[in-house]
Design an enzyme around this catalytic site. Structure first.
Site, PDB file in Angstrom:
ATOM      1  N   ASP A  27      31.847  39.782  37.502  1.00  0.00           N
ATOM      2  CA  ASP A  27      31.202  39.691  38.800  1.00  0.00           C
ATOM      3  C   ASP A  27      30.980  38.189  39.034  1.00  0.00           C
ATOM      4  O   ASP A  27      31.082  37.393  38.088  1.00  0.00           O
ATOM      5  CB  ASP A  27      29.872  40.446  38.733  1.00  0.00           C
ATOM      6  CG  ASP A  27      29.009  40.232  39.968  1.00  0.00           C
ATOM      7  OD1 ASP A  27      29.539  40.350  41.091  1.00  0.00           O
ATOM      8  OD2 ASP A  27      27.809  39.930  39.812  1.00  0.00           O
ATOM      9  N   ASP A  29      28.253  36.620  41.649  1.00  0.00           N
ATOM     10  CA  ASP A  29      26.863  36.275  41.922  1.00  0.00           C
ATOM     11  C   ASP A  29      25.938  36.699  40.788  1.00  0.00           C
ATOM     12  O   ASP A  29      25.898  37.866  40.404  1.00  0.00           O
ATOM     13  CB  ASP A  29      26.398  36.924  43.225  1.00  0.00           C
ATOM     14  CG  ASP A  29      27.188  36.442  44.437  1.00  0.00           C
ATOM     15  OD1 ASP A  29      27.839  35.389  44.356  1.00  0.00           O
ATOM     16  OD2 ASP A  29      27.144  37.132  45.481  1.00  0.00           O
ATOM     17  N   ARG A  71      31.264  42.281  44.966  1.00  0.00           N
ATOM     18  CA  ARG A  71      30.955  42.968  46.216  1.00  0.00           C
ATOM     19  C   ARG A  71      30.310  41.997  47.200  1.00  0.00           C
ATOM     20  O   ARG A  71      29.288  42.289  47.792  1.00  0.00           O
ATOM     21  CB  ARG A  71      30.028  44.160  45.958  1.00  0.00           C
ATOM     22  CG  ARG A  71      30.686  45.278  45.211  1.00  0.00           C
ATOM     23  CD  ARG A  71      29.840  46.534  45.069  1.00  0.00           C
ATOM     24  NE  ARG A  71      28.462  46.279  44.701  1.00  0.00           N
ATOM     25  CZ  ARG A  71      27.412  46.615  45.451  1.00  0.00           C
ATOM     26  NH1 ARG A  71      27.573  47.220  46.601  1.00  0.00           N
ATOM     27  NH2 ARG A  71      26.201  46.349  45.040  1.00  0.00           N
TER      28      ARG A  71
END
Length: 173
Positions: A27, A29, A71
């Site tokens: 991921d 962030d 995302r």
């Protein structure tokens, strides 16, 4: 701890395991960097968590592929930051888009692009819901609380080796 020292330590950690993932997925962030893209400007100078770059260098040296599953509602900013950090060449796949599927769609796209089975992937993320969903797909998933670091990396590799051995035993039965 500088990138080279972290890389050396990460290489030592990698050497402890007989089985390594074919693909490590990150991921962005609060996993690779300490911020949300949407809260920043494209003009900003982004930074990574202090162990992240060294770990990625070690994976690259060992021939382990890497990918991004994020995302982010601002994929354009994420891509600018990846460019500014000179990480573009590190990743065989980048799935950066806003989604309500808790990364299921991201991993389906990554799997299609790479052909790597889910059981051969290791994933690092800072959100429980993503960890839960992706784990159900068969991916070894590790929750990082303060960004990717050497301890989380070692834990991930250890969990991967355990899960991979268990899934191999099931196939033999």
């Amino acid at each position: 701890m500088g990138d080279e020292r972290v890389k050396a330590e990460a290489l030592q950690i990698l050497g402890l395991f007989q089985v390594l993932p074919s693909l490590v997925v990150f991921d962005l962030d609060y996993t690779l960097w300490p911020f949300y893209c949407e809260c920043r400007s494209k003009r900003d100078s982004p930074s990574l968590f202090r162990h992240a770059r060294g770990i990625m260098y070690a994976l690259k040296e060992k021939g382990v592929d890497m990918a991004i599953a994020s995302r982010s509602p601002t994929p354009d900013k994420a891509k600018v930051f990846i460019d500014k950090l000179e990480l573009q060449s590190m990743f065989v796949a980048q799935e950066i888009f806003s989604s309500w599927t808790h990364k299921t769609e991201h991993f389906q796209n990554i799997q299609r692009k790479t052909g790597i089975p889910y059981k051969s992937m290791l994933f690092f993320d800072d959100e429980d819901r993503n960890i839960d969903t992706v784990s159900k797909m068969g991916v070894t998933s590790v929750l990082v609380e303060n960004g990717l670091n050497l301890d989380m990396f070692k834990l991930g590799l250890s969990n991967f080796a355990t899960n991979f051995a268990a899934s191999s035993r099931k196939q033999d039965e």
